[in-house]
Design an enzyme around this catalytic site. Structure first.
Site, PDB file in Angstrom:
ATOM      1  N   ARG A 162     -12.354   8.560   6.857  1.00  0.00           N
ATOM      2  CA  ARG A 162     -13.480   7.688   6.502  1.00  0.00           C
ATOM      3  C   ARG A 162     -14.161   7.137   7.759  1.00  0.00           C
ATOM      4  NH1 ARG A 162     -12.144  10.380   3.254  1.00  0.00           N
ATOM      5  NH2 ARG A 162     -11.516   9.995   1.111  1.00  0.00           N
ATOM      6  N   SER A 238     -14.109   3.667  -4.426  1.00  0.00           N
ATOM      7  CA  SER A 238     -12.985   3.046  -3.728  1.00  0.00           C
ATOM      8  C   SER A 238     -13.480   1.975  -2.766  1.00  0.00           C
ATOM      9  CB  SER A 238     -12.191   4.105  -2.957  1.00  0.00           C
ATOM     10  OG  SER A 238     -11.634   5.051  -3.843  1.00  0.00           O
ATOM     11  N   GLU A 335     -13.586   0.037   2.660  1.00  0.00           N
ATOM     12  CA  GLU A 335     -14.302   1.309   2.785  1.00  0.00           C
ATOM     13  C   GLU A 335     -15.797   1.084   2.587  1.00  0.00           C
ATOM     14  OE1 GLU A 335     -14.284   5.587   0.466  1.00  0.00           O
ATOM     15  OE2 GLU A 335     -12.357   4.629   0.911  1.00  0.00           O
TER      16      GLU A 335
END
Length: 339
Positions: A162, A238, A335
């Site tokens: 990520r 998420s 995130e």
């Protein structure tokens, strides 16, 4: 390029947060983008698909632009691969569907990920054992201050979990990606079915032969069961990253929690599913005012009533961080980008 004044951003973020931009424009071409950068009447804020952000202000005294450029072009093809240049405003899920329909393999495990193509490299999006870096060839980006166009290769982007170069201090908020080039397979795709129950889902559906279409459909069924549709209930997928901790710290945790779920990363590090950490704390379904933790997937925070503010969702996220840190000595990273 004309900026409209006092525009609601509710339709431009998947959380469905009500917020207002002082100035707003939808950008559908590279030329329009450069003109907007030259003539923005206030500090600039750039939105892609609005799927990886949390708006925390009622009012943004900014010139907000939404990237909406469209187009998919085959720029090179060999017997085994095809290279596609895709405009930044293309919806990611629609792009995956296009690839599956035309027989191009590599992105099928990332079906139904929300957002646009142009923001995918920033986050190095991924799902079910595949990440964007696995199919990424290059991208074109415009430097905001100079309007200079630069091509970033896979190596240039320094992809991680990520993470990309566009999230580092040197490049963050300095560039806008205008198109992405992908290297996909033709005819002989490599299938990834061992992650996240894909193989079991294929068996349940009676699929006797693997195909990119079968895998994409399996992923869609799994995601649909676990994740809320942003069109029905506001969310940004998420909210937290899965933490990666040292093996030494993991061994201490494992003594205290023998049932802990983990995935070895290297000889020295282990990835822990953030969903397991949150679920074990009994936080599924936990609410704070109009915000909540999704009942099926604790990684997902939701605009439960449709009236949640960004501050309410942020407060819930920070409470989860505090609980995880207190109980496991692990700091959960967001995130989602907080704006």
């Amino acid at each position: 390029m004309i900026f409209n004044k006092e525009v609601s951003l509710k339709a431009y973020n998947t959380f469905g947060i009500e917020s207002v931009a002082a100035y707003f424009a939808v950008i559908s071409s590279k030329q329009a983008l450069k003109h907007a950068l030259q003539n923005a009447p206030a500090p600039l804020l750039v939105l892609g698909g609005g799927s990886n952000i949390l708006l925390t202000k009622d009012y943004y005294n900014n010139a907000v632009i939404a990237i909406a450029s469209k187009g998919i072009e085959v720029i090179q093809a060999t017997s085994n691969h095809v290279y596609l240049k895709v405009q930044a405003g293309e919806n990611w899920s629609d792009f995956v569907d296009y690839c599956v329909a035309t027989g191009y393999g590599g992105v099928e495990n990332m079906a139904l990920i929300p957002g646009n193509v142009g923001t995918a490299p920033i986050q190095n999006i991924g799902a079910y054992g595949v990440e964007l870096k696995d199919v990424f060839e290059s991208c074109t980006a415009i430097e905001i201050d100079t309007l200079k166009e630069t091509i970033f290769t896979n190596e240039d982007c320094n992809f991680g979990y990520r993470h990309s170069i566009f999230k580092t201090s040197k490049y963050k908020d300095k560039y806008i990606i205008t198109d992405v080039t992908f290297k996909l397979t033709k005819g002989t795709p490599i299938f990834y079915t061992s992650y996240g129950g894909i193989f079991k889902e294929l068996e349940c559906q009676g699929n006797k032969e693997l195909s990119i279409g079968a895998i994409a459909n399996a992923v869609k069924r799994i995601r649909t069961r676990k994740l809320p549709d942003p069109k029905l209930i506001g969310n940004s997928g998420s909210f937290f990253k899965n933490p990666i901790i040292s093996k030494c710290n993991f061994e201490v945790l494992q003594q205290k929690f023998p049932d802990i779920v983990f995935y070895p990363q290297t000889d020295d590090h282990v990835k822990i599913p953030a969903a397991w950490l949150i679920d074990r704390l009994g936080l599924k379904g936990h609410t704070y005012r109009n915000a909540g933790v999704h009942l099926q997937q604790p990684l997902v925070l939701i605009n439960k009533t449709g009236e949640a503010t960004g501050q309410e969702i942020l407060a819930l996220a920070r409470y989860i961080q505090e609980m995880v840190l207190e109980n496991y000595q692990i700091h959960l990273e967001f995130e989602v980008n907080i704006l």
